[in-house]
Design a protein around this motif. Structure first.
Motif: not given
Lengths: 322, 254, 675
Positions: A134-135, A138, B12-17, B26, B30-32, B34-35, B37, B121-122, C400, C402
């Motif tokens: 998922i995700c 990742k 948001d997948l831009v951030e490190e999960l 999760l 650390w999560l941001r 986001v809507i 998509e 995606h979750t 990010s 960060r």
């Protein structure tokens, strides 16, 4: 209790989809632990022959005019009746435009749990679990597989399709339910426009993703592709923006390519894109994010900013061509 | 024509999960969010249908940190009504729980059409759309990239692999899972969103209990191993370029 | 009825008609049209404004940036002013003809030295006009493209005719003895008169009257024509210069409170002061000449923009007053009158505003129109993406927040966090310096140089957001406000005395547009200013003397907008480099093309990028290195060096790289061949 593992066979325009074989391979692994048979479930009209070549122990075939091509309403009705009656232990559906449309409905109608995005079945120590991706690729999530009717939708990547091929499965006709008063009807298919390029036949492809940043930068990829005698392709965001025509889309909703060389620039490797490229011989990925999922699938990776690399690369390729 | 569109936030997948301390979810620190998509595309499609067919658009969401901005942005795009489901959500919610909560709320809206993103995606227990449709006894079609409304029905374009499109007619009311709106989601100026925050109201509705049955508990969450993945090519840009040229030659592209 | 009576009657009628038409047009354009405009605020600072009249109108200061045309116009202007008394003479002479056919203006018509001045100026004007005609008819420079050539030629001919007929009249009067001023005070008129002296008395009188009627007639016709085109500047230039904007160039006027609509979608929504600008345009084209967009082949010409706005204002004025539904009123300002591409082509480099002799503002109407386009969502998808990323992540890279300070990881000792520790200098790093991989080395070198000079500095780490300068100029005022709020909140929590930044765009908005509460506006420095101070005070000592011949590009937001030209030059020279000036330097420097949000937009069809033009300019100097002081310049010029194929001849370096090298232990790798 029925320990059989069912696989809903997907077919489109007379051809069995590759995901069906992948699911059969997973089902085989599961059945070996749980006991029970691998049963293919085929819905169609005059489509019995599609049952040949499936790596299943037997095939249940439902024939009805409304099942000739995929129709979510019809498939949902037919399958829920069949499965409610037979109560197998596990039912695999594709995590696809076909399977995902009906898995949820089946979960509610059969009051059965649903696990989606399964890439792998784990059978360590006799304990059966489903590993989902998922995700955006990742994260992996592992869930215990219950002993009673459970629906699982499957993504490619965990099993080679060959492992799900076979033959000689017995085909059992199952009476179709009455499929009157369908709320969805298929009017027809619209074939993709004949394009200047057929990605499925191209040996050398340079693909761009979000990392290319602007439409103008796609020129860089084009230059490289021209030098290599190849073509440019793109991931979903690129095509949605209109920066490349849909004929250049690689991925779940686009082309599944089998290139000799698939070079990616700024593609992170979301599962939808990966689905389109795993058939390629050599995938080389360039991405500035060291954790980009594409590095899990590529043969070679370069963790650099593509804009720092592209000019020396083009130069050296030009020099090599002489 | 009454349209309900459902929107949710996803990490948001831009951030490190990162995985949380108990290894099954999760790490929220650390999560941001986001809507989703696809929900963004669903909202855009709803607005397009409003412009074409003079429809009434209700945006429905469950309370999450940051969901208000999504609702106000939709209002700035001209959505008519904003509804937020509130309650005690500490345990989180899976797709089945969301679908039940939305189904309960929607019963009062009498919609002709429900639009929702085809997936998030979750999702581990399937997407919300097909579950919701079944609970409301409505038909569902997903992976949609074109919607046209006619009397009592929707003509839709469904995406298949290879660029193939299936055209289907769906009786209304129905739930449609949107893959892509007919044009990319429009940009809304910050001023308009801020103005919507002052002028639009969000109706809050209580959700009694979230029933997660139908989805199973995750026993372990982990990051995929990258080893066994790509052989990384390192060095300076020039060195890497030279090695790539060698590879190209090996493969026969040069 | 005698001739003189007829003369008076005709003169009276002609003057009434001409003044009437002139007055009516002025009333419609400058009163009725401008009245629809938005308020333009208080003016104030009258001392400075009146001084400006002397410098910019009387001395024609900005006109001399183009030498010969400046000289020519100087004489036309002063000739016109001085000779306006002769026009008064001609008018009164006509009106009073029935009573006194030989009317002479008291004192001014009799004063010898004034007559001499007028005579000489008449010749100068005719020569200047001749030069103007040669320019328009034969040389035809690029900047005239789009200007109304026929109108220009006609008016030059009018002026010539007015001067010539005056000289003929005066010459004959000298011959006939009806001039109270003696011939030595009118040498030119005398010369012309002497050519006609052989004619019969009666013939000369007839010629004199013919010359008179031509003289008066052309003046009156010119007067009616004046408001309809570029010559309106004769009337509007004085109020335009008097009421020019005295705020810092880098401070855009605040947007009114958002009420659902923003910016300008119809020309009557501009401020009346902007409308006065539209009527002041002389169509000289100097702005067009220096515009980087125009010269790269993009559809924007600042001159044609103002002319288009002027003409639209006039025609809409008529149409609105006519009341009836009119196709003119259906024309969209951006879309029909001006193409969207025109509005988006601007880099906001300020070269046009800088060049305009009459202080016409070109950038503010463009930003006003952009504000409306943004509300309507009318922009290309790449700009939309950049703005979405800026809104969500606070940077245009979509990365990010960060990751903003990831570049600091290898730096020892760790850079202070200004949010937690008090620092003397808060370094506002900026997006490009933080996120762009091309610039990481340079940013690290900057930190190293600061550390070598024992500067007490810190950064805000991930609390920093894009300062918003270009977001504002792209027209997204709401996003600009949001970014400033976040930055000011973070700055408010930090303890510092001064702010230093490496990015001129950041510098501009922090200095001119950010409203700091409480302790007042802190000192904002560009890093070149800080380096200059450190070198001057001895805190930064160089161990190596570089002997490269280099050239320097003045960044738009540092130079033209904020007047910082000398500090960077002193820094370059302090490192030992020999500075060779670019032909277009200081306030004439050509923009690299990245500003105004252009770096976030699709490029469009360009013939030659401004950055490429600059590289060619630098290469011609024979230097090996182009020095820059802005992170976007590094990006743009390094790309342009590649696309123009000059990698062997020219290397692009940030000033900090020279400083770093001169300190003796360079971090950065690009090398310059010693000349």
């Amino acid at each position: 209790m029925n320990q059989d593992v069912y696989v809903v066979i997907e077919h489109l325009q007379g051809k069995v989809a590759e995901i069906s074989y992948i699911m059969l391979a997973a089902a085989r692994q599961l059945a070996q632990v749980s006991g029970g048979k691998v049963v293919g479930v085929l819905l169609g009209q005059g489509a019995q022959a599609l049952g040949n070549g499936l790596g299943a122990d037997s095939v249940l075939y439902v024939d009805h005019a409304s099942l000739a091509e995929f129709n979510p309403d019809a498939y949902l009705s037919a399958l829920s009746e069949l499965l409610a009656e037979r109560q197998p232990r596990t039912v695999f559906l594709g995590s696809t435009t076909i399977g995902s449309d009906i898995a949820g409905g089946l979960s509610i109608r059969l009051n059965a749990p649903l696990i989606s995005q399964c890439q792998q079945v784990n059978a360590e120590g006799g304990r059966l679990t489903i590993v989902s991706k998922i995700c955006g690729g990742k994260i992996m999530a592992e869930t215990e597989l219950p002993g009673t009717l459970t629906l699982v939708t499957m993504i490619p990547g965990g099993y080679p399709p060959e492992a799900g091929q076979g033959g000689g499965a017995s085909i059992e006709m199952v009476a179709a339910p009455s499929l009157d008063d369908l709320r969805v009807t298929l009017s027809g298919y619209i074939e993709p426009e004949a394009a200047d390029v057929d990605l499925e036949k191209e040996p050398f492809i340079v693909a761009v993703g979000r990392g290319i940043q602007t439409q103008d930068n796609i020129e860089l990829a084009q230059t490289l592709a021209d030098l290599l005698g190849g073509v440019v392709a793109g991931s979903r965001p690129i095509v949605d923006q209109g920066w490349l025509p849909t004929s250049r889309l690689v991925g779940k909703s686009g082309k599944q390519v089998k290139a000799k060389l698939y070079l990616t620039l700024g593609i992170s490797g979301a599962p939808e894109h990966i689905e389109g490229i795993t058939g390629s011989e050599t995938i080389i990925a360039i991405n500035s994010d060291p954790n980009a999922p594409i590095f899990g699938v590529a043969k070679y990776g370069v963790n650099k900013d593509l804009f720092d690399l592209i000019d020396p690369l083009i130069e050296k390729v030009q020099a090599a061509k002489g | 024509m009454n349209i309900v569109v459902i929107a949710s936030l996803v990490p948001d997948l831009v951030e490190e999960l990162e995985i949380g301390p108990n290894g099954t979810a999760l790490d929220t620190a650390w999560l941001r969010m986001v809507i989703n998509e696809f929900d963004d595309h669903a909202i855009e499609q709803a607005i397009l249908l409003k412009e074409k067919n003079n429809a009434h658009v209700t945006v429905l969401a469950i309370d999450q940190d940051g969901i208000d901005e999504v609702l106000y942005t939709a209002a700035a795009k001209d959505a008519n009504r904003l509804v937020k489901l509130v309650g005690e959500f500490e345990e989180g919610f899976n797709s089945h729980a969301l679908a039940r909560a939305f189904a309960e709320a929607i019963k009062d809206f009498a919609p002709d059409l429900i639009l929702i993103g085809v997936q998030a995606h979750t999702n581990i227990d399937g997407a919300v759309g097909p579950l919701l449709a079944s609970m409301l006894n409505m038909p569902y079609v997903g992976y949609i990239s074109g919607v046209n409304l006619t009397d009592g029905a929707a003509t839709i374009r469904k995406e298949y692999p290879g660029g193939l499109i299936g055209e289907m007619k769906v009786n209304l009311p129905a739930v449609l899972g949107i893959q892509a709106s007919e044009q990319p989601p429009r940009y809304v100026a910050v001023s308009k969103v801020r103005q919507a925050m002052k002028t639009a109201t969000i109706d809050e509705q209580d959700v009694a209990v979230l029933d997660q049955s139908g989805g199973l508990a995750v026993s372990r969450m982990f990051k995929p191993e990258v080893t066994g993945g790509a052989t990384m090519i390192t060095g300076s840009e020039d060195e890497i370029a030279a090695k790539l040229v060698d590879l190209f030659k090996e493969i026969g592209a040069l | 009825m005698s001739y003189n009576t007829i003369k008076s009657i005709v003169a009276l009628l002609a003057i009434l008609v001409s003044f009437g038409i002139f007055g009516w047009r002025c009333y419609q354009f400058l009163w009725l049209n401008l009245r629809r405009g938005q308020p333009s605020g208080n003016f104030g600072r009258w001392g400075e404004r009146i001084k400006g009249l002397f410098v910019f109108v009387a001395a024609q200061f900005r006109l001399f940036r183009f030498r010969l045309p400046g000289i020519a116009h100087f004489f036309i202007f002063w000739g016109f002013l001085t000779l306006s008394l002769t026009i008064l003479q001609a008018i009164l002479e006509g009106l009073l003809a029935f009573a006194n056919p030989y009317f002479i203006l008291p004192f001014f018509g009799e004063f010898g030295p004034l007559a001499l001045l007028q005579d000489l100026l008449a010749v100068c004007v005719m020569i200047a006009v001749g030069y103007g005609l040669v320019m328009r008819l034969f040389i035809n420079p690029e900047r005239y493209k789009g200007s109304h050539k026929n109108q220009g030629v006609m008016v030059l001919s009018f002026i010539f005719t007015i001067m010539f007929s005056l000289v003929v009249m005066n010459g004959i009067r000298l011959n006939l003895g009806t001039d109270p001023v003696t011939s030595q005070w009118r040498p030119v008129s005398n010369l012309v008169g002497s050519l006609l002296a052989g004619l019969e008395h009666g013939t000369q009188e007839i010629i004199e009257q013919v010359a008179y009627w031509i003289h008066l007639g052309v003046v009156l016709v010119f007067l009616t024509e004046l408001p309809t085109g570029k010559h309106f500047h004769v009337v509007t230039s004085v109020p335009a210069v008097l009421l020019r904007n005295l705020e810092p160039a880098g401070k855009l006027p605040a947007a009114p409170e958002f009420d659902g609509n923003a910016g300008v979608s119809k020309v009557e929504q501009f401020r009346w002061r902007q409308m006065l600008d539209f009527y002041t345009c002389t169509e000289c084209g100097r702005c067009q000449d220096v515009c980087p967009a125009y010269n790269s082949g993009l559809p924007l010409s600042p001159k044609l923009l103002i002319m288009g706005l002027r003409d639209n204002l006039t025609e809409r004025g008529y149409a609105l007053r006519a009341g009836a539904k009119n196709s003119i009123l259906e024309k969209q300002l951006v879309g029909d009158v001006l193409a969207e591409k025109v509005i988006w082509s601007c880099t906001t480099c300020y070269a046009c505003d800088q060049e305009c002799p009459l202080f016409i503002e070109h950038v503010t109407p463009i930003v006003d129109m952009r504000r409306h386009l943004v509300i309507d969502g009318r922009m290309d998808s790449e700009l939309q993406d950049a703005l979405s990323n800026l809104g969500r992540y606070g940077n245009s890279f979509g990365q990010s927040d960060r990751m903003r300070a990831r570049w600091t990881q290898p730096i020892e000792p760790k850079i202070k966090d200004a949010r937690r520790e008090e620092v003397e200098y808060l370094w506002f790093v900026g997006d490009y310096a933080s996120y762009s991989p091309t610039l990481t080395e340079i940013t690290r070198a900057t930190a190293k140089v600061f550390q070598s000079a024992n500067v007490d500095f810190g950064i805000m780490y991930e609390a920093e957001r894009n300062a918003g300068n270009d977001v504002r100029r792209a027209g997204e005022e709401g996003l600009f406000e949001m970014l400033t709020e976040k930055n000011l909140a973070a700055l408010g929590k930090s303890k510092y005395q001064r702010i230093v930044t490496t990015d001129p765009h950041t510098y501009n908005t922090l200095k001119n547009e950010y409203q700091f509460d409480g302790d007042g506006h802190p000192d904002i420095l560009h890093y070149t200013e800080l380096l200059d101070q450190l070198i001057a005070s001895g805190k930064l000592k160089f161990s190596k003397k570089l002997d490269y011949a280099v050239t320097y590009h003045d960044p738009c937001y540092l130079g033209r907008y904020n007047g910082v030209y000398d500090a960077p030059r002193r820094v370059i020279e302090a490192t030992g480099c020999k500075l060779v000036e670019m032909p277009r330097n200081r306030d004439c420097a050509l923009c690299c093309g990245a500003g105004g949000g252009r770096i976030w937009m699709a490029e469009g069809e360009v013939k030659e990028r401004p950055s490429e033009s600059r590289i060619r300019e630098a290469v011609k100097l024979g230097v090996k290195c182009l020095v820059v002081a802005c992170p976007k310049d590094v990006t743009m010029y390094r790309d342009a060096v590649k696309t123009t194929g000059f990698e062997e001849q020219l290397v692009v370096k940030d000033i900090i790289e020279l400083v770093d090298e001169a300190l003796g232990m360079p971090v950065t790798k690009t090398e310059i061949e010693s000349s």
